[in-house]
Design a protein around this motif. Structure first.
Motif, PDB file in Angstrom:
ATOM      1  N   PRO A  36      78.902  95.647  49.854  1.00 30.06           N
ATOM      2  CA  PRO A  36      78.279  94.635  49.001  1.00 30.06           C
ATOM      3  C   PRO A  36      78.847  94.533  47.583  1.00 30.06           C
ATOM      4  O   PRO A  36      78.617  93.528  46.916  1.00 30.06           O
ATOM      5  CB  PRO A  36      76.812  95.062  48.962  1.00 30.06           C
ATOM      6  N   LEU A  37      79.547  95.557  47.088  1.00 24.68           N
ATOM      7  CA  LEU A  37      79.990  95.528  45.697  1.00 24.68           C
ATOM      8  C   LEU A  37      81.506  95.412  45.575  1.00 24.68           C
ATOM      9  O   LEU A  37      82.254  96.101  46.267  1.00 24.68           O
ATOM     10  CB  LEU A  37      79.551  96.798  44.965  1.00 24.68           C
ATOM     11  N   ALA A  38      81.957  94.541  44.668  1.00 26.75           N
ATOM     12  CA  ALA A  38      83.383  94.435  44.394  1.00 26.75           C
ATOM     13  C   ALA A  38      83.871  95.751  43.796  1.00 26.75           C
ATOM     14  O   ALA A  38      83.130  96.402  43.055  1.00 26.75           O
ATOM     15  CB  ALA A  38      83.642  93.289  43.425  1.00 26.75           C
ATOM     16  N   PRO A  39      85.108  96.144  44.128  1.00 27.12           N
ATOM     17  CA  PRO A  39      85.614  97.450  43.683  1.00 27.12           C
ATOM     18  C   PRO A  39      85.595  97.620  42.165  1.00 27.12           C
ATOM     19  O   PRO A  39      85.538  98.736  41.673  1.00 27.12           O
ATOM     20  CB  PRO A  39      87.057  97.461  44.199  1.00 27.12           C
ATOM     21  N   THR A  40      85.625  96.508  41.426  1.00 23.61           N
ATOM     22  CA  THR A  40      85.625  96.614  39.970  1.00 23.61           C
ATOM     23  C   THR A  40      84.264  97.009  39.410  1.00 23.61           C
ATOM     24  O   THR A  40      84.164  97.433  38.264  1.00 23.61           O
ATOM     25  CB  THR A  40      85.998  95.252  39.352  1.00 23.61           C
ATOM     26  N   VAL A  41      83.214  96.821  40.196  1.00 21.12           N
ATOM     27  CA  VAL A  41      81.865  97.121  39.699  1.00 21.12           C
ATOM     28  C   VAL A  41      81.666  98.638  39.662  1.00 21.12           C
ATOM     29  O   VAL A  41      82.107  99.354  40.563  1.00 21.12           O
ATOM     30  CB  VAL A  41      80.802  96.477  40.614  1.00 21.12           C
ATOM     31  N   GLN A  42      80.998  99.084  38.615  1.00 26.17           N
ATOM     32  CA  GLN A  42      80.760 100.519  38.495  1.00 26.17           C
ATOM     33  C   GLN A  42      79.878 101.004  39.645  1.00 26.17           C
ATOM     34  O   GLN A  42      78.873 100.374  39.976  1.00 26.17           O
ATOM     35  CB  GLN A  42      80.072 100.801  37.152  1.00 26.17           C
ATOM     36  N   PHE A  43      80.253 102.138  40.242  1.00 31.05           N
ATOM     37  CA  PHE A  43      79.557 102.764  41.377  1.00 31.05           C
ATOM     38  C   PHE A  43      79.743 102.016  42.686  1.00 31.05           C
ATOM     39  O   PHE A  43      78.950 102.162  43.604  1.00 31.05           O
ATOM     40  CB  PHE A  43      78.044 102.939  41.108  1.00 31.05           C
ATOM     41  N   ALA A  44      80.792 101.200  42.789  1.00 33.80           N
ATOM     42  CA  ALA A  44      81.064 100.560  44.078  1.00 33.80           C
ATOM     43  C   ALA A  44      81.551 101.638  45.046  1.00 33.80           C
ATOM     44  O   ALA A  44      82.340 102.505  44.688  1.00 33.80           O
ATOM     45  CB  ALA A  44      82.128  99.487  43.916  1.00 33.80           C
ATOM     46  N   ASN A  45      81.068 101.582  46.268  1.00 31.77           N
ATOM     47  CA  ASN A  45      81.494 102.528  47.289  1.00 31.77           C
ATOM     48  C   ASN A  45      82.712 101.955  48.001  1.00 31.77           C
ATOM     49  O   ASN A  45      82.606 101.041  48.812  1.00 31.77           O
ATOM     50  CB  ASN A  45      80.349 102.750  48.281  1.00 31.77           C
ATOM     51  N   ALA A  75      76.304  98.502  39.019  1.00 33.52           N
ATOM     52  CA  ALA A  75      75.766  98.438  40.378  1.00 33.52           C
ATOM     53  C   ALA A  75      74.322  97.957  40.409  1.00 33.52           C
ATOM     54  O   ALA A  75      73.891  97.313  41.364  1.00 33.52           O
ATOM     55  CB  ALA A  75      75.872  99.798  41.055  1.00 33.52           C
ATOM     56  N   ASP A  76      73.562  98.248  39.351  1.00 36.65           N
ATOM     57  CA  ASP A  76      72.166  97.799  39.339  1.00 36.65           C
ATOM     58  C   ASP A  76      72.097  96.289  39.460  1.00 36.65           C
ATOM     59  O   ASP A  76      71.363  95.744  40.278  1.00 36.65           O
ATOM     60  CB  ASP A  76      71.481  98.254  38.046  1.00 36.65           C
ATOM     61  N   TYR A  77      72.897  95.607  38.640  1.00 31.28           N
ATOM     62  CA  TYR A  77      72.914  94.146  38.688  1.00 31.28           C
ATOM     63  C   TYR A  77      73.424  93.665  40.040  1.00 31.28           C
ATOM     64  O   TYR A  77      72.973  92.661  40.580  1.00 31.28           O
ATOM     65  CB  TYR A  77      73.820  93.616  37.571  1.00 31.28           C
ATOM     66  N   GLY A  78      74.364  94.409  40.600  1.00 34.52           N
ATOM     67  CA  GLY A  78      74.984  93.987  41.845  1.00 34.52           C
ATOM     68  C   GLY A  78      74.179  94.291  43.099  1.00 34.52           C
ATOM     69  O   GLY A  78      74.491  93.777  44.164  1.00 34.52           O
ATOM     70  N   LEU A  79      73.169  95.146  43.007  1.00 36.12           N
ATOM     71  CA  LEU A  79      72.445  95.534  44.217  1.00 36.12           C
ATOM     72  C   LEU A  79      70.936  95.276  44.173  1.00 36.12           C
ATOM     73  O   LEU A  79      70.354  94.837  45.157  1.00 36.12           O
ATOM     74  CB  LEU A  79      72.650  97.034  44.510  1.00 36.12           C
ATOM     75  N   TYR A  80      70.334  95.560  43.017  1.00 33.28           N
ATOM     76  CA  TYR A  80      68.867  95.614  42.974  1.00 33.28           C
ATOM     77  C   TYR A  80      68.223  94.312  43.469  1.00 33.28           C
ATOM     78  O   TYR A  80      67.420  94.307  44.390  1.00 33.28           O
ATOM     79  CB  TYR A  80      68.392  95.938  41.555  1.00 33.28           C
ATOM     80  N   ASN A 131      67.290 106.171  36.253  1.00 33.49           N
ATOM     81  CA  ASN A 131      67.883 107.439  35.838  1.00 33.49           C
ATOM     82  C   ASN A 131      69.054 107.196  34.893  1.00 33.49           C
ATOM     83  O   ASN A 131      70.017 106.534  35.256  1.00 33.49           O
ATOM     84  CB  ASN A 131      68.373 108.199  37.089  1.00 33.49           C
ATOM     85  N   PRO A 132      68.982 107.690  33.650  1.00 31.90           N
ATOM     86  CA  PRO A 132      70.084 107.461  32.718  1.00 31.90           C
ATOM     87  C   PRO A 132      71.310 108.332  33.033  1.00 31.90           C
ATOM     88  O   PRO A 132      72.391 108.086  32.497  1.00 31.90           O
ATOM     89  CB  PRO A 132      69.503 107.819  31.350  1.00 31.90           C
ATOM     90  N   GLU A 133      71.152 109.292  33.919  1.00 36.55           N
ATOM     91  CA  GLU A 133      72.253 110.206  34.242  1.00 36.55           C
ATOM     92  C   GLU A 133      73.273 109.541  35.160  1.00 36.55           C
ATOM     93  O   GLU A 133      72.959 109.117  36.274  1.00 36.55           O
ATOM     94  CB  GLU A 133      71.697 111.449  34.965  1.00 36.55           C
ATOM     95  N   SER A 134      74.496 109.478  34.719  1.00 38.66           N
ATOM     96  CA  SER A 134      75.520 108.764  35.460  1.00 38.66           C
ATOM     97  C   SER A 134      75.757 109.351  36.852  1.00 38.66           C
ATOM     98  O   SER A 134      75.884 108.617  37.833  1.00 38.66           O
ATOM     99  CB  SER A 134      76.804 108.771  34.649  1.00 38.66           C
ATOM    100  N   ALA A 135      75.808 110.665  36.954  1.00 34.45           N
ATOM    101  CA  ALA A 135      76.116 111.305  38.243  1.00 34.45           C
ATOM    102  C   ALA A 135      75.034 111.018  39.257  1.00 34.45           C
ATOM    103  O   ALA A 135      75.315 110.694  40.422  1.00 34.45           O
ATOM    104  CB  ALA A 135      76.298 112.805  38.046  1.00 34.45           C
ATOM    105  N   ALA A 136      73.780 111.119  38.820  1.00 39.58           N
ATOM    106  CA  ALA A 136      72.662 110.871  39.726  1.00 39.58           C
ATOM    107  C   ALA A 136      72.682 109.418  40.187  1.00 39.58           C
ATOM    108  O   ALA A 136      72.454 109.116  41.367  1.00 39.58           O
ATOM    109  CB  ALA A 136      71.344 111.186  39.022  1.00 39.58           C
ATOM    110  N   ARG A 137      72.973 108.512  39.250  1.00 37.05           N
ATOM    111  CA  ARG A 137      73.039 107.097  39.607  1.00 37.05           C
ATOM    112  C   ARG A 137      74.117 106.886  40.661  1.00 37.05           C
ATOM    113  O   ARG A 137      73.918 106.195  41.660  1.00 37.05           O
ATOM    114  CB  ARG A 137      73.382 106.242  38.383  1.00 37.05           C
ATOM    115  N   GLU A 138      75.275 107.471  40.436  1.00 36.95           N
ATOM    116  CA  GLU A 138      76.383 107.297  41.360  1.00 36.95           C
ATOM    117  C   GLU A 138      75.995 107.725  42.764  1.00 36.95           C
ATOM    118  O   GLU A 138      76.201 106.989  43.738  1.00 36.95           O
ATOM    119  CB  GLU A 138      77.596 108.099  40.880  1.00 36.95           C
ATOM    120  N   ALA A 139      75.391 108.920  42.873  1.00 31.05           N
ATOM    121  CA  ALA A 139      75.004 109.429  44.187  1.00 31.05           C
ATOM    122  C   ALA A 139      74.046 108.459  44.872  1.00 31.05           C
ATOM    123  O   ALA A 139      74.189 108.147  46.062  1.00 31.05           O
ATOM    124  CB  ALA A 139      74.366 110.805  44.044  1.00 31.05           C
TER     125      ALA A 139
END
Lengths: 319, 516, 308
Positions: free
Chosen positions: B323-332, B421-426, B458-466
Motif C-alpha cells: 500500500p505504501l510508495a517506497p519513498t514514504v517513511q516506514f514503507a515495507n 506512513a500514518d498519512y498513508g495508512l490510517y 507512539n513518538p518512538e521511531s523504532a516502535a512505529r516502524e515495527a
C-alpha cells in the motif's frame, strides 16, 4: 459538436422563414407548400424519382447504406473482436495486420470503428425518435388545439431553445449519469423544440383544410384526425429534419464522450475513441484521426441525403 | 447542389482526403525552433489545474498548494527528499513531553505587508484553522492549544500523543498567516494573500494565469527569479507543446504519453522522480463475494498489474506490491507482490465457491489512466469467468457513492502528502475511518487497527516502524485492494532553467529556480 | 417599433424564469450533497446536517426554488462550492473571454461565409461553386473538437505557426476562433448562396437586368442588399450557438471562458456555478437574438409596418 449540428438545423429552418421572424404560424411557409399537396403512393414515387436524379444525395444514401450494413454485420466484417487487447502493441501505426493501426490498449482501430457504427447509428436514430415523439406530440397538440395549450407548450419550447443544447445535454447526463440510454435521452430531449415547431407549423397549415373538415363532420375523434390525417401530412419536413437530426445526435453524443460524460468502455463509441486518442496525438496521431474521419464521413453523408431529400420534397425549390 | 459539376466535387473530395491522410499519417519531423527569447527575470510555469483558493485554510488541493508554497512558509520545512528540518519559520524546537512541544521562531521574519512574524500569528493561524473548519484541519487534530510565551516562543499542547505531529507542521496547509492581513482581507483574503514566502501575490486571471513577484525582504534572502507566472494549461499535450515551443520554461505533470518525446527533445531537461501517490483498486469488503479474502486474493492474482501499469503509465510508474510508495517513511519494501497467476486465481475462486465466476462492476471516475486500468482488468477478469462492467462516475458523486459503499470495486489514488506512513495508512485501513474519511473498502481488521493506533501515537521511531511493517504485511495478505502502482512525478524544464529540484509531494519549491 | 421592442423585452422574462426552473430542477435531482462538498470529505455528519439546515437544503423544492430566483434577481447566485467565492464573480471573470471567442467565431464565419456564398451564387454550377459547397458541407460535418485537435497537430506541432493554448494575444485567438467558427462559416456560406439565388430570381432583379444595368451593379446594389436581410438572423443565431460550442473549444485550448468553468463545475458538482452559468449563457443568447430581431425589424419594412 452540438453547435455545428445545430447550425444545420438553423440553416434549414431559417431558409424557410425569411422575412417572418416573429410569427410562429407564419414559419415554415415552404412546409405549407409541400403539405398542401395531398400525397398518395404516387407522390412518394415522385419524390423518389426526383431524389434518384440527384446523384450527390444518392452518393450520401449509398454511404449510409454501407454504414448500416457495416453496423449490422459488424461481427462478420470486423477483422478482430473490438475488445481484444494486445498490450504489447500499443498505438501501432497502420500496418498490414491492423489496417488502421491499434489504439491505446492495443485494440484494432478498424474493428472498433466498424462496431462503433452500430453504437453511433443507434444513438442517432433512438435520440431522434425520442425527440420526434415528444416534440412531435407537443407540437401536434399545440397546433391542433391552439389557445392556452399552444401558449404553454411553445413558451416551454422557447425556454429549451434558450439553453444552448449541448449545455442542456451535459446537465442532463451529469444529473442522471452516463451510459448509452441516458446519452440518447439527453441528446433527444435537447432537440425537442425543433420538432415541436415543425410539426406545429404543418398541423396549423393543414388543420383548416377541407378534408379535415370533412373528417370532423363525419364524427372522427381528434386523436384519429391527428394520427390519421394530420401527422402523415407532416411527414415531409419531419423526414428532412430527422435525417439531419441523426447527424446532430451523433455529433452530440461524440461531444459528450469527448468531455468524459458519454458511454462506458469498452463500447467503441467514436467520440470516446477520439477522446482517448487525443493524449497520443504526438506519438500516434492516427488513433484520434480515424474515428474523427468516421464521424465526419457519416455526418457528411447524412447531410448530403438531407439536402437531397429537402430538394426532392420541396417542389418550390425545384427549378 | 445536385447540378454541381462532378469534376468539382471529385477534385474537392480528393483534396480533402489527401489533407486528412497527411495530417493523420505524418511522422514527426525535425521542426525548427521558433521559441521566445530567453527571459531571465520571469519564470513561466505550465501546470494543469486551476488553483481554487490562495487561503491555505480554504482548500487542500494540489494546484493551490503549488502556488501557496511560494507565498507562504510553514513552521517546519520539508526538503525535496521529505526530510523535515528547521529550515522553516522555526529556529529550534524541543519535545518537552509527548504532549508538549516548545518552539522558538526565527527573528526578523517579515510578512509581505511589512509586519514581523510573532508567536501571536502562529496562535491565530491554528485557532482560525479550527474556526473556519479548514479542509486540512485534520492534520493538526491532535493540537489542543497554542500557548504564547513571548513574541518568539510558544508551546503547542496536544490532546493526545501524535507521532507525525512535527511532520504535519511542514504541510503547506499549515502555513502561517498574518492576523492583520487576514482580518483586513475579509472575504477577499484568498485573492489578496499575505505570507512570509519568497514571492508575493500580484494578479490572478481566473482560468488563465497567476502572477507572483519576488519578495525582497524574505528571511532566507531574495529568490532567484523576479517574477513567476503560473499558466494553466489543462491538456497534457498542449502543456508539452508549450514547453517545446518555449512559451513556458517549466511544466508540471508531463503526460506519460508525451514524456518520452520530452526526454528526447534537445533543449529540454526532463525530471522523473518517485512520487508519494499510490493507485489502487479497492474491493467493497462488506459485499459478497468480496467479503471473502480468497476472492480478493484471487483477483489480485488474476490481474497482470505489471503489464497494465506499463500500458496505463507508459512505464512511468512502479507496479505496487503493497500500500505504501517506497519513498514514504516506514514503507515495507519486502512484500513479495502477488504476481500474475490466473491458474492459481481460478483455483482460489473455486475454493471459495466461485469457480463459475460472477458478475460485478468496476467503478472509476473519468480519469483516463484509471479508465485504462479498468478496461484492461475487465478483459483479464473475463479469463477467470468474472464479468465486470465498467461504470464511469463523475468525481463528486463518485466520492459520495463510494463513501456510502454502493460500489463493488473502485479505482482511486491516495497521496501520502506528508511522506509519513500514518498519512498513508490510517485513513485507508483503520476501521474508524469508514467511508468519507478514506476507508472506502469497509475492510476492518482489529490487529491492523491496533498497529495503526500504535504507529499514530507512539513518538518512538523504532516502535512505529515495527508496527507499520507488520500492518502492511497483514494488509498485503488480506488484500482489501489490488495494489496497482506508484506514479512517478514527471516534470520538465527548458535547458536554460537552473535550480529546479522536484519535490516528492508534487508542490515544487521555486525559490532557487531561474532562467539562465 | 417601440412597442415591438418592448414586447420582445417583456417576453424575455418568462423565458428566463423558465430557464431558471429547468436548470434548478435538473441540479436539484442531481446526486451529491452540496453541504458535504462544501465541508469536505472529513466533516462530521452533525456539521454537514447543520450546514444543510443553514443553507436551507432540507426545505421543500419550491421554497428552495423561490429563494434561488429571488437571490438571482439580486445578482446573488450563491457561492461556488469549490472556491467558496460568489458564483457571479467566478462567472463574470470568465465571461469576457467567452464573448471574445464567440465574437471572433462569428467574425470568422461572416468574413469567410458571406463572400464565398456570394461568389458561389453568382457563378452557380461553376468549379468554384461546387468546390466551396462541398467544403462547406464538410465544414458542418466535422466535429469541432476533432477539428481543434487536428489544427493543434498541424499548426502548433508541425508548422509551429500558432501557440497551442492560452489567452491574451491575437495569435492565441486564431485557432480557437477558427475551430469554433468553421461550422458557422459553412452554414453562412450555404445560407448566403441560397438567399442570393432566391433574390436573383425575383422580378425586380429581372427588371434591373432588363434596364441594362451591369451585372456587377445588379449584384451589389440590388441583390445583395435584399439577400443580406435573412442572413442577419442566421448570424445572430450562430452567435448563440457558438456560446454553446465554446464548452468544447475552450476545453481543448485552455481558454479561460465560462464554458470550461462550467465543465469543471459539473465534474465537481459545483451547483451554484452550473446554475449561474446556464442562466448567464441563456440570457446572453436571448439578448443577442433579441438585438438581431430588432435590427431585423428595423431593416425589414414589413415588420415595421406591423407594429406602427
Amino acid at each position: 459538436m452540438k453547435t455545428e449540428a445545430d447550425n444545420v438545423v438553423t440553416a434549414d429552418v431559417d431558409e424557410r422563414q425569411q422575412g417572418l421572424p416573429e410569427s410562429d404560424a407564419g414559419r415554415d411557409t415552404a412546409m405549407q407548400v409541400l403539405t398542401d399537396t395531398r400525397r398518395g403512393r404516387s407522390q412518394w414515387a415522385e419524390v423518389w424519382r426526383r431524389l434518384r436524379r440527384n446523384w450527390m444525395a444518392m452518393f450520401g444514401l449509398a454511404i449510409i447504406i454501407v454504414i448500416f450494413f457495416t453496423a449490422i454485420f459488424a461481427e462478420v466484417i470486423a477483422p478482430y473482436d473490438y475488445r481484444t487487447q494486445n498490450l504489447r502493441r500499443i498505438a501501432d501505426p497502420p500496418s498490414r495486420e491492423h489496417l488502421l493501426g491499434t489504439d491505446d490498449l492495443g485494440r484494432d482501430i478498424l474493428s472498433r470503428i466498424i462496431y462503433g457504427a452500430r453504437v453511433s447509428l443507434q444513438v442517432g436514430f433512438v435520440a431522434v425518435s425520442i425527440s420526434l415523439i415528444l416534440g412531435g406530440t407537443l407540437g401536434a397538440l399545440a397546433g391542433y388545439y391552439g389557445g392556452r395549450l399552444d401558449n404553454v407548450v411553445m413558451r416551454f419550447m422557447d425556454v429549451l431553445l434558450a439553453i444552448p443544447s449541448i449545455l442542456l445535454a451535459i446537465a442532463i447526463v451529469s444529473a442522471f449519469g452516463g451510459g448509452l440510454v441516458n446519452v440518447m435521452v439527453a441528446v433527444g430531449i435537447a432537440t425537442i423544440p425543433v420538432y415541436a415547431r415543425i410539426v406545429k407549423a404543418s398541423v396549423i397549415s393543414i388543420k383548416e383544410q377541407e378534408y379535415i373538415e370533412a373528417a370532423r363532420a363525419i364524427g372522427a375523434t381528434d386523436l384519429r384526425i391527428i394520427l390519421k390525417h394530420i401527422l402523415p401530412n407532416s411527414m415531409a419536413p419531419i423526414i428532412v429534419q430527422g435525417t439531419l437530426g441523426v447527424a446532430i445526435a451523433i455529433l452530440s453524443a461524440a461531444g459528450l464522450s469527448f468531455i468524459g460524460l458519454g458511454i462506458e468502455p469498452p463500447t467503441p463509441e467514436w467520440g470516446a475513441m477520439l477522446s482517448s486518442g487525443r493524449h497520443l496525438i504526438r506519438r500516434a496521431p492516427h488513433v484520434a484521426t480515424f474515428p474523427g474521419v468516421a464521424i465526419m464521413i457519416t455526418i457528411f453523408a447524412l447531410n448530403l441525403l438531407g439536402d437531397g431529400l429537402r430538394d426532392a420534397l420541396d417542389p418550390r425549390l425545384k427549378q | 447542389m445536385r447540378n454541381v459539376s462532378r469534376t468539382a466535387v471529385v477534385v474537392a473530395l480528393i483534396a480533402l482526403a489527401a489533407v486528412i491522410f497527411l495530417a493523420g499519417c505524418a511522422r514527426e519531423e525535425a521542426v525548427e525552433e521558433v521559441g521566445k527569447a530567453q527571459n531571465t527575470g520571469t519564470l513561466v510555469v505550465g501546470m494543469p489545474g486551476d488553483p481554487r483558493s490562495l487561503d491555505p485554510q480554504r482548500t487542500n488541493d494540489q494546484p493551490s498548494a503549488r502556488v501557496m508554497k511560494q507565498i507562504y512558509d510553514t513552521l517546519m520545512y520539508q526538503t525535496e527528499d521529505l526530510d523535515v528540518t528547521t529550515n522553516g519559520l522555526v529556529e529550534s524546537y524541543e519535545i518537552v513531553s509527548e504532549r508538549e512541544f516548545a518552539f522558538t521562531l526565527k527573528q526578523g521574519v517579515k510578512f509581505h505587508n511589512g509586519e514581523e512574524l510573532t508567536a501571536n500569528d502562529v496562535r491565530f493561524t491554528f485557532e482560525r484553522m479550527r474556526e473556519v473548519n479548514a479542509p486540512a484541519a485534520f492534520l493538526v487534530a491532535a493540537l489542543d492549544r497554542v500557548e504564547v510565551v513571548n513574541d518568539y516562543e510558544f508551546i503547542m499542547h496536544l490532546q493526545f500523543p501524535f507521532g507525525p505531529f512535527i511532520t504535519h507542521l511542514a504541510h503547506p496547509a499549515t502555513a502561517i498567516l498574518n492576523e492583520r492581513a487576514v482580518l483586513a482581507g475579509g472575504d477577499e483574503y484568498d485573492r489578496n494573500p499575505v505570507g512570509t514566502g519568497p514571492f508575493s501575490f500580484v494578479e490572478w486571471r481566473s482560468g488563465d494565469s497567476l502572477t507572483l513577484q519576488r519578495f525582497d525582504d524574505h528571511f532566507r534572502g531574495p529568490a532567484a527569479s523576479e517574477r513567476i507566472v503560473f499558466r494553466i494549461i489543462t491538456e497534457d499535450t498542449q502543456r508539452t507543446i508549450a514547453l517545446e515551443t518555449a512559451e513556458v520554461d517549466l511544466i508540471y505533470d508531463v503526460g506519460p504519453n508525451d514524456f518520452e518525446a520530452v526526454a528526447a527533445m534537445p533543449d529540454v531537461v526532463s525530471f522523473q522522480t518517485q512520487g508519494l501517490t499510490t493507485f489502487y483498486m479497492g474491493f467493497n469488503a462488506r459485499k459478497e463475494p468480496f467479503d471473502d479474502a480468497r476472492v480478493r486474493r484471487a483477483i489480485n492474482l488474476a490481474l497482470d498489474v505489471e503489464s497494465a501499469t506499463d500500458v496505463a503509465f507508459r512505464g512511468f510508474a512502479t507496479a505496487a506490491r503493497g500500500p505504501l510508495a517506497p519513498t514514504v517513511q516506514f514503507a515495507n519494501t519486502n512484500l513479495p507482490g502477488y504476481g500474475y497467476d490466473p491458474e492459481e486465481a481460478r483455483r482460489l475462486l473455486g475454493e471459495a465457491g466461485y469457480g463459475d465466476g460472477f458478475s460485478t462492476s468496476i467503478w472509476t471516475n473519468d480519469n483516463p489512466i484509471r479508465i485504462m486500468y479498468a478496461e484492461i482488468f475487465q478483459e483479464q477478469l473475463r479469463a477467470v469467468n468474472i464479468d465486470a462492467n465498467i461504470e464511469i462516475v463523475e468525481w463528486a458523486p463518485y466520492l459520495d457513492r463510494t463513501a456510502r459503499g454502493e460500489h463493488d470495486m473502485f479505482m482511486l489514488g491516495w497521496v501520502a502528502v506528508t511522506g509519513d506512513a500514518d498519512y498513508g495508512l490510517y485513513s485507508l485501513f483503520h476501521s474508524s475511518e469508514f467511508g468519507d474519511a478514506g476507508n472506502r473498502t469497509f475492510w476492518a481488521n482489529s490487529e491492523v487497527d491496533q498497529l495503526l493506533d500504535e504507529g499514530k501515537t507512539n513518538p518512538e521511531s523504532a516502535a512505529r516502524e515495527a508496527a507499520y511493517m507488520r500492518a502492511q504485511e497483514i494488509i498485503f495478505q488480506e488484500a482489501p485492494w489490488v495494489f496497482l502502482a506508484f506514479r512517478d512525478d514527471l516534470a520538465a524544464t527548458r535547458d536554460y532553467v537552473e535550480g529546479f529540484r522536484p519535490h516528492a509531494a508534487g508542490h515544487h519549491v521555486l525559490y532557487n529556480v531561474y532562467n539562465r | 417599433m417601440h412597442k415591438y421592442v418592448l414586447r420582445r423585452v417583456l417576453l424575455l422574462i418568462p423565458v428566463m424564469v423558465g430557464v431558471s426552473f429547468v436548470v434548478f430542477t435538473i441540479m436539484f435531482f442531481t446526486p451529491g450533497d452540496p453541504a458535504k462538498i462544501l465541508l469536505g470529505e472529513r466533516a462530521p455528519e452533525a456539521e454537514v446536517q447543520a450546514l444543510r439546515t443553514q443553507m436551507g437544503l432540507d426545505d421543500p423544492f419550491f421554497v428552495q426554488y423561490a429563494r434561488f430566483v429571488t437571490n438571482a434577481l439580486r445578482g446573488d447566485l450563491g457561492r461556488s462550492l469549490t472556491t467558496r467565492r460568489p458564483a457571479s464573480q467566478e462567472l463574470f471573470a470568465r465571461f469576457p473571454a467567452t464573448m471574445q471567442l464567440a465574437a471572433a467565431g462569428v467574425l470568422v464565419a461572416v468574413l469567410i461565409g458571406i463572400p464565398i456564398g456570394i461568389v458561389s451564387a453568382t457563378r452557380q454550377y461553376s468549379l468554384f461553386d461546387g468546390a466551396s459547397m462541398v467544403i462547406a458541407l464538410v465544414g458542418v460535418s466535422m466535429p469541432n473538437f476533432w477539428q481543434g485537435i487536428m489544427m493543434v497537430l498541424l499548426f502548433s506541432i508541425y508548422l509551429r505557426w500558432f501557440p497551442s493554448s492560452g489567452y491574451g494575444t491575437f495569435a492565441h485567438l486564431i485557432m480557437p476562433a477558427l475551430t469554433i467558427g468553421t461550422s458557422s462559416a459553412a452554414t453562412i456560406t450555404r445560407m448566403t448562396r441560397s438567399s442570393m439565388l432566391e433574390v436573383v430570381r425575383q422580378d425586380y432583379i429581372r427588371t434591373a437586368r432588363a434596364k441594362g444595368l451591369s451585372e456587377h451593379l445588379v449584384i451589389t446594389r440590388h441583390a445583395l442588399k435584399n439577400a443580406l436581410i435573412p442572413i442577419i438572423t442566421v448570424v445572430g443565431l450562430q452567435f448563440g450557438y457558438l456560446l454553446g460550442g465554446a464548452v468544447l473549444t475552450e476545453t481543448i485550448f485552455s481558454w479561460p471562458g465560462v464554458g470550461r468553468l462550467m465543465v469543471d463545475a459539473i465534474r465537481q458538482r459545483d451547483y451554484p456555478v452550473v446554475q449561474g452559468g446556464v442562466l448567464l449563457l441563456a440570457l446572453t443568447f436571448s439578448v443577442v437574438n433579441l438585438l438581431v430581431d430588432v435590427l431585423y425589424a428595423y431593416i425589414d419594412p414589413r415588420i415595421k409596418a406591423q407594429y406602427k
